[in-house]
Design a protein around this motif. Structure first.
Motif, PDB file in Angstrom:
ATOM      1  N   MET A 103       0.838  -1.198   0.000  1.00 27.90           N
ATOM      2  CA  MET A 103       0.000   0.000   0.000  1.00 27.90           C
ATOM      3  C   MET A 103       0.874   1.249   0.000  1.00 27.90           C
ATOM      4  SD  MET A 103      -3.303   0.143  -0.072  1.00 27.90           S
ATOM      5  CE  MET A 103      -4.642   1.320   0.055  1.00 27.90           C
ATOM      6  N   ILE A 104       0.650   2.127  -0.949  1.00 24.22           N
ATOM      7  CA  ILE A 104       1.381   3.382  -1.058  1.00 24.22           C
ATOM      8  C   ILE A 104       0.538   4.510  -0.483  1.00 24.22           C
ATOM      9  CG2 ILE A 104       2.260   5.109  -2.675  1.00 24.22           C
ATOM     10  CD1 ILE A 104       3.111   2.838  -4.503  1.00 24.22           C
ATOM     11  N   ASP A 105       1.109   5.248   0.457  1.00 24.19           N
ATOM     12  CA  ASP A 105       0.457   6.422   1.026  1.00 24.19           C
ATOM     13  C   ASP A 105       0.872   7.638   0.208  1.00 24.19           C
ATOM     14  OD1 ASP A 105      -0.503   8.523   2.552  1.00 24.19           O
ATOM     15  OD2 ASP A 105       0.055   7.620   4.465  1.00 24.19           O
ATOM     16  N   ILE A 185      -3.220   2.254  -3.440  1.00 23.59           N
ATOM     17  CA  ILE A 185      -2.830   3.635  -3.162  1.00 23.59           C
ATOM     18  C   ILE A 185      -3.891   4.235  -2.250  1.00 23.59           C
ATOM     19  CG2 ILE A 185      -2.296   5.894  -4.134  1.00 23.59           C
ATOM     20  CD1 ILE A 185      -1.806   4.439  -6.840  1.00 23.59           C
ATOM     21  N   THR A 186      -3.474   4.776  -1.127  1.00 22.17           N
ATOM     22  CA  THR A 186      -4.411   5.470  -0.261  1.00 22.17           C
ATOM     23  C   THR A 186      -4.145   6.972  -0.324  1.00 22.17           C
ATOM     24  OG1 THR A 186      -5.316   5.615   1.977  1.00 22.17           O
ATOM     25  CG2 THR A 186      -2.957   5.197   1.811  1.00 22.17           C
ATOM     26  N   LEU A 205      -7.969   1.314  -3.869  1.00 21.32           N
ATOM     27  CA  LEU A 205      -7.910   2.765  -4.056  1.00 21.32           C
ATOM     28  C   LEU A 205      -8.828   3.389  -3.015  1.00 21.32           C
ATOM     29  CD1 LEU A 205      -8.064   2.588  -7.929  1.00 21.32           C
ATOM     30  CD2 LEU A 205      -6.060   3.223  -6.574  1.00 21.32           C
ATOM     31  N   THR A 206      -8.233   3.925  -1.947  1.00 22.08           N
ATOM     32  CA  THR A 206      -9.006   4.306  -0.768  1.00 22.08           C
ATOM     33  C   THR A 206      -8.754   5.751  -0.344  1.00 22.08           C
ATOM     34  OG1 THR A 206      -7.311   3.645   0.839  1.00 22.08           O
ATOM     35  CG2 THR A 206      -8.767   1.928   0.045  1.00 22.08           C
ATOM     36  N   ALA A 461      -9.374  -1.291   3.148  1.00 25.00           N
ATOM     37  CA  ALA A 461      -8.808  -0.244   3.993  1.00 25.00           C
ATOM     38  C   ALA A 461      -7.306  -0.269   3.866  1.00 25.00           C
ATOM     39  CB  ALA A 461      -9.210  -0.466   5.451  1.00 25.00           C
ATOM     40  N   PRO A 462      -6.627   0.847   4.137  1.00 25.14           N
ATOM     41  CA  PRO A 462      -5.180   0.860   4.095  1.00 25.14           C
ATOM     42  C   PRO A 462      -4.595  -0.206   4.996  1.00 25.14           C
ATOM     43  CG  PRO A 462      -6.025   3.084   4.307  1.00 25.14           C
ATOM     44  CD  PRO A 462      -7.183   2.155   4.474  1.00 25.14           C
ATOM     45  N   VAL A 463      -3.468  -0.760   4.579  1.00 25.33           N
ATOM     46  CA  VAL A 463      -2.888  -1.853   5.336  1.00 25.33           C
ATOM     47  C   VAL A 463      -1.928  -1.383   6.406  1.00 25.33           C
ATOM     48  CG1 VAL A 463      -3.145  -3.461   3.431  1.00 25.33           C
ATOM     49  CG2 VAL A 463      -1.047  -2.142   3.627  1.00 25.33           C
TER      50      VAL A 463
END
Length: 470
Positions: A103-105, A185-186, A205-206, A461-463
């Motif tokens: 997951m990319i912030d 990607i969040t 995609l969040t 949800a983001p990891v």
């Protein structure tokens, strides 16, 4: 800002090299982009192309994305900085494949440190309290848009956030999540603007939040807060395949947002918007959860082209725009809708056909919650058309168009269109959709070979934890 209201597979390329490419952007230092090749490269998935006959994006030469990329242009990225550089590395127009691992912030600096809304606003002079004082309708009025120092400061702060979280996807590109890594990607927005031949697959995609929504007192009778970013935005894009992604506002839902000037402080815009004469688009096997303005097809009543196919998508906890269609020729088949309220997102309508849109809707399946009626599944302005057949509501044959027209005699939806879909790969009866799509729709179900495996998450949800924006 959104207003309210076919294919020839090529031979599989064998990669012969493996290594690490480092791309240096001016002033940003070096970020390693891992280039996978040979046995390590998931040729079956990352080099995949849209199958023949699979919707409008299969027209003409079809949609292959970055399939022709050689080993030096296959990137595996796991940070915001690496993703940004992979999208711009090398000669413009050359094919590229970008494999997202984990997951990319998007709201981070170049070292990966999370950035909050306060960080984006620092030095601009913007504060929400000052903005609310400046444009309170009791003093500013409701006849004109905000202008002056605080609006200028808001725009500057918004531009600083956009520089971090908006990613422009060029032509001949595949952006794809690496299976088994919770890839996505969040807080980021993928924008395909005036580009041809793009694939976006297998991504969570969040939570694409605008820290600095604009107050528009002229939007509707009571004004509205409008945000600027979609999770995926197609603007003048052609031949685009959006496949097996999961869209959600999670974990920051609209219900938690305050109200200002009597309107919800709306920090989310669209999930997937297709506008500005975009054309030849196929959207399949995605899940859309817990979102308000989900999918806009057509930026205005004067937009053009907009030939779009939506099939085998799941819409849950979606308020509206699934989709809202203007002008174009839209094929909507084998989609699953659940109208039950989730996380505070209460269903308003599913499909809106307006501004002369010609929609063919067939074999879709609605699960109707006790508070909703069949007549409330559709909406329109009296100029759009929906040619429906084979649709089910709770497993039984239903005619949502007839039900809507009976309840809305003043703005009936037209029931005939001037075109006939021919690119309908996978068209099937609606009865089996609930079981099938529970296992095959959304991110996380594709394997390296391109087949499906485990069920998709129902509420992505983001990891990893993150602190901003807030």
């Amino acid at each position: 800002m959104s207003p309210s209201p076919h294919r020839r597979p090529t031979a599989r390329r064998r990669l012969a090299l493996a290594g690490v490419a480092t791309v240096v952007a001016a002033g940003l230092g070096a970020v390693p982009l891992i280039v996978t090749a040979g046995a390590a490269a998931p040729a079956g998935l990352a080099h995949g192309a849209l199958p023949a006959g699979d919707g409008w994006a299969a027209s003409g030469a079809g949609t292959t994305g970055g399939r022709a990329a050689d080993a030096s242009r296959v990137f595996t990225v796991s940070t915001r900085a690496a993703l940004a550089k992979a999208l711009t590395a090398g000669p413009a127009g050359a094919p590229r494949i970008i494999r997202v691992k984990g997951m990319i912030d998007a709201n981070t600096d170049d070292s990966g440190t999370p950035l909050t809304c306060s960080d984006h606003a620092a030095g601009t002079g913007y504060s929400l309290d000052a903005y609310l004082r400046a444009y309170d309708p009791s003093s500013w009025g409701r006849a004109k848009l905000p202008a002056g120092p605080q609006e200028n400061a808001r725009g500057a702060a918004q531009a600083r956030q956009a520089a971090r979280m908006v990613f422009t996807v060029p032509a001949r590109t595949t952006v794809i999540g690496v299976p088994g890594t919770g890839a996505g990607i969040t807080g980021g927005s993928l924008v395909v603007k005036n580009a041809d031949n793009v694939i976006i697959r297998n991504l969570l995609l969040t939570d694409v939040r605008d820290c600095f929504p604009q107050w528009d007192p002229t939007d509707g009778s009571t004004g509205n807060w409008n945000s600027a970013y979609d999770a995926v935005s197609l603007r003048g894009a052609t031949h685009v395949w959006v496949d097996h992604n999961s869209f959600s506002d999670s974990p920051h839902h609209d219900a938690a947002s305050p109200s200002h000037f009597g309107r919800k402080y709306q920090v989310h815009d669209g999930a997937l918007d297709i506008t500005n004469a975009s054309d030849l688009v196929t959207v399949g096997y995605n899940t859309f959860d817990n979102h308000d303005k989900t999918m806009l097809i057509g930026s205005s009543d004067k937009d053009t082209k907009l030939r779009v196919t939506l099939h085998h998508n799941v819409f849950r906890g979606v308020v509206q725009r699934a989709p809202l269609a203007r002008v174009g020729r839209i094929h909507l088949y084998d989609n699953l809708y659940d109208t039950a309220e989730r996380a505070g997102y209460a269903h308003s309508y599913s499909l809106n056909s307006r501004a002369g849109a010609q929609v063919v809707a067939e074999n879709n399946h609605w699960r109707l919650s006790p508070d909703r009626k069949v007549s409330q599944l559709l909406d329109g302005d009296g100029t759009g058309a929906v040619a429906g057949r084979g649709d089910l509501v709770d497993g039984k044959p239903a005619d949502p168009v007839a039900a809507y027209n009976a309840a809305n005699p003043g703005k009936k939806i037209k029931t005939s269109v001037s075109w006939k879909p021919t690119l309908s790969a996978g068209l099937e009866p609606a009865a089996g959709l609930p079981a099938k799509l529970a296992a095959k729709a959304g991110a996380g179900v594709l394997t390296e070979s391109g087949s499906t495996s485990a069920p998709a998450p129902s509420a992505p949800a983001p990891v990893r934890a993150r602190t901003g924006p807030s």
